[in-house]
Design an enzyme around this catalytic site. Sequence first.
Site, PDB file in Angstrom:
ATOM      1  N   LEU A   1       0.830  -1.218  -0.668  1.00 61.32           N
ATOM      2  CA  LEU A   1      -0.260  -0.444   0.256  1.00 61.32           C
ATOM      3  C   LEU A   1       1.224   1.465   0.020  1.00 61.32           C
ATOM      4  O   LEU A   1       1.519   1.408   0.748  1.00 61.32           O
ATOM      5  CB  LEU A   1      -0.868   0.228   1.059  1.00 61.32           C
ATOM      6  CG  LEU A   1      -2.021  -0.829   1.189  1.00 61.32           C
ATOM      7  CD1 LEU A   1      -2.542  -1.337   3.041  1.00 61.32           C
ATOM      8  CD2 LEU A   1      -3.045  -0.914   0.051  1.00 61.32           C
ATOM      9  N   HIS A   2       0.780   2.106  -0.990  1.00 62.02           N
ATOM     10  CA  HIS A   2       1.812   3.501  -0.673  1.00 62.02           C
ATOM     11  C   HIS A   2       0.632   4.532  -1.446  1.00 62.02           C
ATOM     12  O   HIS A   2       0.987   5.338  -1.578  1.00 62.02           O
ATOM     13  CB  HIS A   2       2.588   3.064  -1.656  1.00 62.02           C
ATOM     14  CG  HIS A   2       2.556   3.064  -3.024  1.00 62.02           C
ATOM     15  ND1 HIS A   2       1.945   2.064  -4.194  1.00 62.02           N
ATOM     16  CD2 HIS A   2       2.980   3.975  -3.915  1.00 62.02           C
ATOM     17  CE1 HIS A   2       2.016   2.433  -4.893  1.00 62.02           C
ATOM     18  NE2 HIS A   2       2.437   3.279  -5.698  1.00 62.02           N
TER      19      HIS A   2
END
Length: 365
Positions: free
Chosen positions: A206-207
Amino acid sequence: MKRVVSVVGARPNFMKVAPIDRAFKKYSDKVEHLIVHTGQHYDAKMSDAFFQDLEMPEPAVFLGIGSGSHADQTAKVIMGFEKVCLDLKPDLVIVVGDVNSTIACTLTAVKLEIPVAHVEAGLRSGDRKMPEEINRLATDAICDYCFVTEESGMKFLKESHFPEDKTFFVGNTMIDSQHFALAKAEESNVLKEIGIEAGKYVLVTLHRPSNVDEPEQLQTVLKVLAELSQHRAVVFPVHPRTRKNIESFGLNELLKNVHFIDAQGYIDFLALMKNADFVLTDSGGIQEETTALKIPCITVRTTTERPVTCEIGTNILIEPTADAMKTAIDNMLNKPRKAGAIPPMWDGRAAERITEIIVSQILNV
């Protein structure tokens, strides 16, 4: 002797340029190929690992731009790359992907009347809130040649009236890197080091700002991961920005049953991906890589610029809500899974096609 400069700015760019550099070796008597690293995203340990894993040469120039606002970063790349172009005088600049370095170097070269080829051109999410979408639109609007990874890219470029004789459907150099590295990934010890078994864990990345920059949304996602960890081991190589937010928002407790590990080099991450039960991500490139590996993938985003991964690949696009994530995970755990196919021309030879076109049709040598 002609000179071609390829630009890398962030980690995904390395996977796209490494095969191109190798493919140019066939033409070393005609073309000098150099890599310029803007340093847009730079961590010495990670950068060195990627160059080593992909067997890339040291960059001819490292600009060391670093992080900053979009305006600050883009402006610094423009100023730094202008000096590079004036010094190296390339006959062609190759930009890849959709990061700030992509549009910055394109704009710089075009204004210096240096032809620019965009690798991974034509992709569109339709979401102008994504900085990458703006970079894609702007780069394709002013570059000279477009190399395309999937049919949707050909469609969008045709609709925008990009010259058809300068548009080339060549496949995906990201998948070239995957083919190149699979044998090395087989030898990785990363699963043993973490303490997990092949096929018995979920890999998470996740980013995206939409998922990790708002405390409420990040908490929602982490609660879903905490629930998932009751059914499968969860391996979460964490992006530095995500780690910072988890700590500053006080959400560490939600990850007590999750393998919360540092970002991995390319080979070890590939090993984690190919051995996962399934992947949950908000990444663009991982949608492609999982499709090529035929590993099921849940993408937590409202849009994707890589529709082929959903249309014929293993990817499922879901809204980033708790209910949507829980439903998708439950389906993945308890129902028959989508059988994906590998998209056309994702055969590990995209870079060969790109360099052949550049040498014979663009540089004419």
